[in-house]
Scaffold this active site. Structure first.
Site, PDB file in Angstrom:
ATOM      1  N   GLY A 112       0.795  -1.223   0.000  1.00  0.00           N
ATOM      2  CA  GLY A 112       0.000   0.000   0.000  1.00  0.00           C
ATOM      3  C   GLY A 112       0.824   1.268   0.000  1.00  0.00           C
ATOM      4  O   GLY A 112       0.659   2.121   0.901  1.00  0.00           O
ATOM      5  N   VAL A 113       1.679   1.449  -0.992  1.00  0.00           N
ATOM      6  CA  VAL A 113       2.538   2.636  -1.011  1.00  0.00           C
ATOM      7  C   VAL A 113       1.743   3.920  -1.203  1.00  0.00           C
ATOM      8  O   VAL A 113       2.222   5.003  -0.862  1.00  0.00           O
ATOM      9  CB  VAL A 113       3.635   2.531  -2.084  1.00  0.00           C
ATOM     10  N   GLY A 114       0.508   3.804  -1.737  1.00  0.00           N
ATOM     11  CA  GLY A 114      -0.344   4.988  -1.830  1.00  0.00           C
ATOM     12  C   GLY A 114      -0.803   5.486  -0.476  1.00  0.00           C
ATOM     13  O   GLY A 114      -1.311   6.609  -0.359  1.00  0.00           O
ATOM     14  N   ASP A 115      -0.624   4.659   0.564  1.00  0.00           N
ATOM     15  CA  ASP A 115      -0.902   5.050   1.949  1.00  0.00           C
ATOM     16  C   ASP A 115       0.378   5.294   2.740  1.00  0.00           C
ATOM     17  O   ASP A 115       0.513   6.304   3.429  1.00  0.00           O
ATOM     18  CB  ASP A 115      -1.717   3.959   2.656  1.00  0.00           C
ATOM     19  N   THR A 116       1.305   4.348   2.665  1.00  0.00           N
ATOM     20  CA  THR A 116       2.471   4.442   3.533  1.00  0.00           C
ATOM     21  C   THR A 116       3.416   5.560   3.124  1.00  0.00           C
ATOM     22  O   THR A 116       4.013   6.212   3.999  1.00  0.00           O
ATOM     23  CB  THR A 116       3.225   3.099   3.559  1.00  0.00           C
TER      24      THR A 116
END
Length: 417
Positions: free
Chosen positions: A177-181
């Site tokens: 979830g790089v769009g979050d982290t």
């Protein structure tokens, strides 16, 4: 683990009004470094609690693995912010806080009367951070400001999906979830920069992070290529534009990652392959030449790597040329690197007492090491403790609970009286 060690953010108070992953990930980084993070949850709790993953015997299923990871080292307080009584209590907490982090939809905090201007008037040194899909007005009023977003939306609109995958017809989301982290990382960085300035000036500020902006910031190929050449880059699989060899290569029994794009690395690889003459081949003379002739580069390299197993390639190239086997989860848990670096610490599951693993702290500080020393809290587990610290007496606690503004866990009922 040395839990008595001094930590960099000891004494910093964070009021955490976040749910899902981006916000909690941000505040977990602060908690790992010693900040007292008070996680304010609605009576039902953060919905990430119910998302898993769960072990087969996890019951009740209200304490998933992602929640555990993103909320370690925090305390939980239940406040129903739809109730004016709860908002008054929250203001008391914020008066003594250094940092507030929230990821509500745009305008929600304004409707609650908890917007930055209101809070800064009460606590001028307050650092206030928001994480939204497309930011807030402070950083520039996006036409998408009111759009909801998830990780996949941020990856799509931040450019990352346009360069991920094997071809343009099949864009691929990065598996984690790089769009979050990544927005959480940028928010933590912005918070610490603003906190440093507040310590110097006595004046806090608003930290405005958009998930889409954060993804764009790490999609360097998108901006750099188009900004310099006007060309729209597309997916290259595991390659990186301008670099060769820089890809997965074939072995007898699998694949591994290999990068030798610069002249010194290419020379070492050619020598190990027993083909030092490749250094003088005009097709491969410079970094740029190897990129232009990358099909020939990979033909030569794979012809050699296919004659060896992954283990043999690691043995002959390890420490000479950047390479690595493709480790899955089981491999990582068995690998000595991650054990030596304390990247797989364990905490105790509150329902069954089982030790469960969470990701460790990657930034290793020599004098003020962070620690993962406390599991993520149950819903409202520290409600009474925190409200007592804020000066509320028994009558006030009871009145809050009677008004539905908070919920006192049964385990803490005896401490109210």
């Amino acid at each position: 683990m040395n839990t008595a060690a001094r930590r960099a953010l000891d004494g910093v108070r964070v009021v955490d009004l976040t749910q899902a992953l981006a916000g909690p990930f941000c505040t977990s980084l602060l908690a790992d470094q010693g900040a007292d993070v008070i996680k304010v949850e609605p009576p039902r709790g953060d919905f990430l609690r119910y998302a898993g993953p769960f072990a087969s015997d996890d019951e009740p299923r209200d304490y998933g693995g992602v929640f555990q990871s993103a909320n370690r080292n925090k305390r939980s307080l239940v406040l129903d912010l739809k109730k004016p009584e709860a908002r008054e209590v929250l203001l008391r907490l914020i008066d003594d806080a250094d940092i507030v982090v929230e990821n509500f939809s745009a305008g929600v905090m304004d409707r609650f009367g908890l917007d930055y201007d209101t809070l800064a008037a009460r606590n001028p040194r307050l650092v206030y951070a928001s994480i939204r899909g497309f930011g807030d007005k402070t950083g520039g009023h996006s036409p998408y400001r009111d759009w909801p977003a998830f990780d996949i939306v941020a990856q799509a609109m931040g450019g990352l999906m346009s360069i991920t995958g094997t071809d343009a017809a099949h864009p691929v989301r990065v598996g984690s979830g790089v769009g979050d982290t990544v927005p959480g990382l940028f928010a933590a960085f912005g918070i610490l920069a603003a906190l440093r300035d507040a310590e110097r000036t006595g004046q806090g500020q608003y930290v405005d992070v958009a998930m889409a902006d954060a993804v764009l910031a790490i999609s360097e190929v998108v901006v750099n290529t188009y900004g310099h050449t006007g060309q729209v880059p597309g997916p290259l699989g595991n390659q990186l534009q301008g670099f060769a060899p820089f890809d997965t290569v074939q072995a007898k029994d699998g694949v591994l990652a290999l990068g030798a794009p610069h002249n010194p690395q290419w020379a070492k690889l050619a020598a190990v392959m027993g083909q030092p003459e490749l250094v003088d081949d005009p097709r491969f003379a410079t970094d740029h030449d190897r990129w232009l002739n990358r099909e020939a580069v990979y033909e030569v390299v794979n012809a050699w790597t296919r004659t060896h197993t992954v283990a043999e390639l690691v043995e002959v190239l390890g420490g000479k040329v950047p390479l690595g086997p493709i480790l899955d989860a089981a491999d990582i848990f068995a690998d000595p690197h991650f054990r030596a670096r304390d990247m797989l610490p364990t905490v105790t599951h509150p329902h069954n007492g089982r030790a469960v693993t969470v990701p460790g702290i990657p930034a290793k500080l020599s004098n003020t090491p962070g620690t993962v020393e406390r599991r993520a809290p149950l819903v409202g587990e520290h409600t009474v403790e925190i409200l007592r610290e804020a000066g509320l007496d028994t009558a006030e606690l009871t009145a809050l609970a009677d008004a539905g503004a908070t919920v006192i866990p049964s385990s803490a009922q005896e401490h109210v009286a």
